[in-house]
Design an enzyme around this catalytic site. Structure first.
Site, short mmCIF file in Angstrom:
data_model
loop_
_atom_site.label_atom_id
_atom_site.label_comp_id
_atom_site.label_asym_id
_atom_site.label_seq_id
_atom_site.Cartn_x
_atom_site.Cartn_y
_atom_site.Cartn_z
N ARG A 87 0.85 -1.21 0.00
CA ARG A 87 0.00 0.00 0.00
C ARG A 87 0.88 1.25 0.00
NH1 ARG A 87 -5.15 -0.70 -0.24
NH2 ARG A 87 -5.83 -2.83 0.04
N HIS A 159 16.22 6.17 -24.11
CA HIS A 159 14.87 6.34 -24.64
C HIS A 159 14.93 6.88 -26.07
CE1 HIS A 159 10.57 6.93 -24.52
NE2 HIS A 159 10.78 8.07 -25.15
N ASP A 195 9.36 7.24 -17.95
CA ASP A 195 10.30 8.07 -18.72
C ASP A 195 10.34 9.51 -18.23
OD1 ASP A 195 10.84 5.81 -20.34
OD2 ASP A 195 9.10 6.24 -21.57
#
Ligand code: GRF
Length: 272
Positions: A87, A159, A195
């Protein structure tokens, strides 16, 4: 910067596919142009070509069967002790977006179990940095907390777009489909978002009117290889500084006098 001036880093590289970035790192490590040793390569896919590349280079490999964890009925989640308070983890994570809490927490729990196995497999190699290189799995804050100790960020990603434009897995096709006249690539630290972590370096390339996706991808990939290895060399030399911006955001600054010349060389290469 000469690679031999700095301490060699120990890298774990995570791949899911072809592994051309991994190959570029292997080649640069072999030629002495990378201040790092690739000590282990791991994948979520046993058929990843990147694993073949690693074995060929004599690098230890491991596979984590994420599918088995993610499709499990969650029985393991009831086992004590579970490695983390789910949690609490759910409150900091920004990657899983299922609307109802129990589905999201169950998925997060399964992901943590896969990551626990990954961490156990990587641990004996004592990596300084974890380099995602075409790794198609989400990384949870549990994984990040294991490596991000003493205020450092230790998980890197390459990326295929100029972030914050085009996060996600389709950077090259997004760039082309949007009609961008310049594309880009980004090396960044991984944080709790998709990202969104602090950018270490970026490079751009022109998109020409008749380009198809493969031409765009190839132009970008050539830059990925250059920029990823340069970022690792900067990290090895202690030249990447994490600072807080005026907007209270973590950003980086590069302490290398050759920085402008290096960026210029990337720009020149993008026209070749
Ligand atoms: C690269 O385009 C990288 O930017 C992205 O995934 C691709 C991996 O390619 N994250 P490869 O497996 O290194 O050839």
């Amino acid at each position: 910067m000469a690679a031999e001036q700095s301490r060699k880093l120990r890298l774990a590289v995570l791949v899911s596919g072809g592994g051309t970035n991994l190959q570029a790192l292997i080649d640069r490590a072999k030629s002495g142009d990378l201040s790092a040793e690739i000590v282990v390569v791991a994948s979520d896919r046993k058929d990843a070509l990147g694993l073949v590349r690693a074995r060929k280079a004599g690098i230890a490999t491991h596979v984590v069967n994420y599918g088995a964890h993610l499709q499990s009925g969650g029985e393991d989640l009831g086992k004590q002790p579970f490695p983390v308070d789910l949690r609490q983890l759910d409150r900091v994570q920004k990657i899983l977006k299922h609307e109802d809490d129990s589905t999201r927490i169950l998925h997060l729990g399964r992901l943590v179990l896969a990551e626990q196995e990954l961490i156990e497999k990587l641990s004996p190699y004592q990596p300084d940095f974890i380099c995602l290189a075409g790794y198609m799995r989400l990384v949870s804050p549990y994984f990040l907390a294991h490596y991000n100790v003493a205020g450092g960020m230790r998980v890197l990603n390459i990326h295929p777009a100029l972030l914050p434009a085009f996060p996600g897995q389709h950077g090259y096709s997004d760039t082309l489909a949007y009609g961008c006249k310049w594309g880009g690539i980004t090396v960044h630290f991984v944080d709790e978002g998709e990202d969104t972590g602090p950018i270490i370096a970026q490079a751009v390339y022109p998109v020409w009117p008749d380009d198809d996706l493969e031409q765009v991808r190839q132009r970008g990939l050539q830059l990925e290889y250059e920029v990823y290895s340069q970022c690792i060399n900067w990290l090895a030399a202690g030249q990447v500084r994490l600072i807080e911006s005026s907007e209270k955001r973590l950003i980086t600054t590069i302490d290398d006098p050759s920085y402008p010349a290096i960026v210029n060389s990337w720009l020149q290469k993008s026209f070749m």
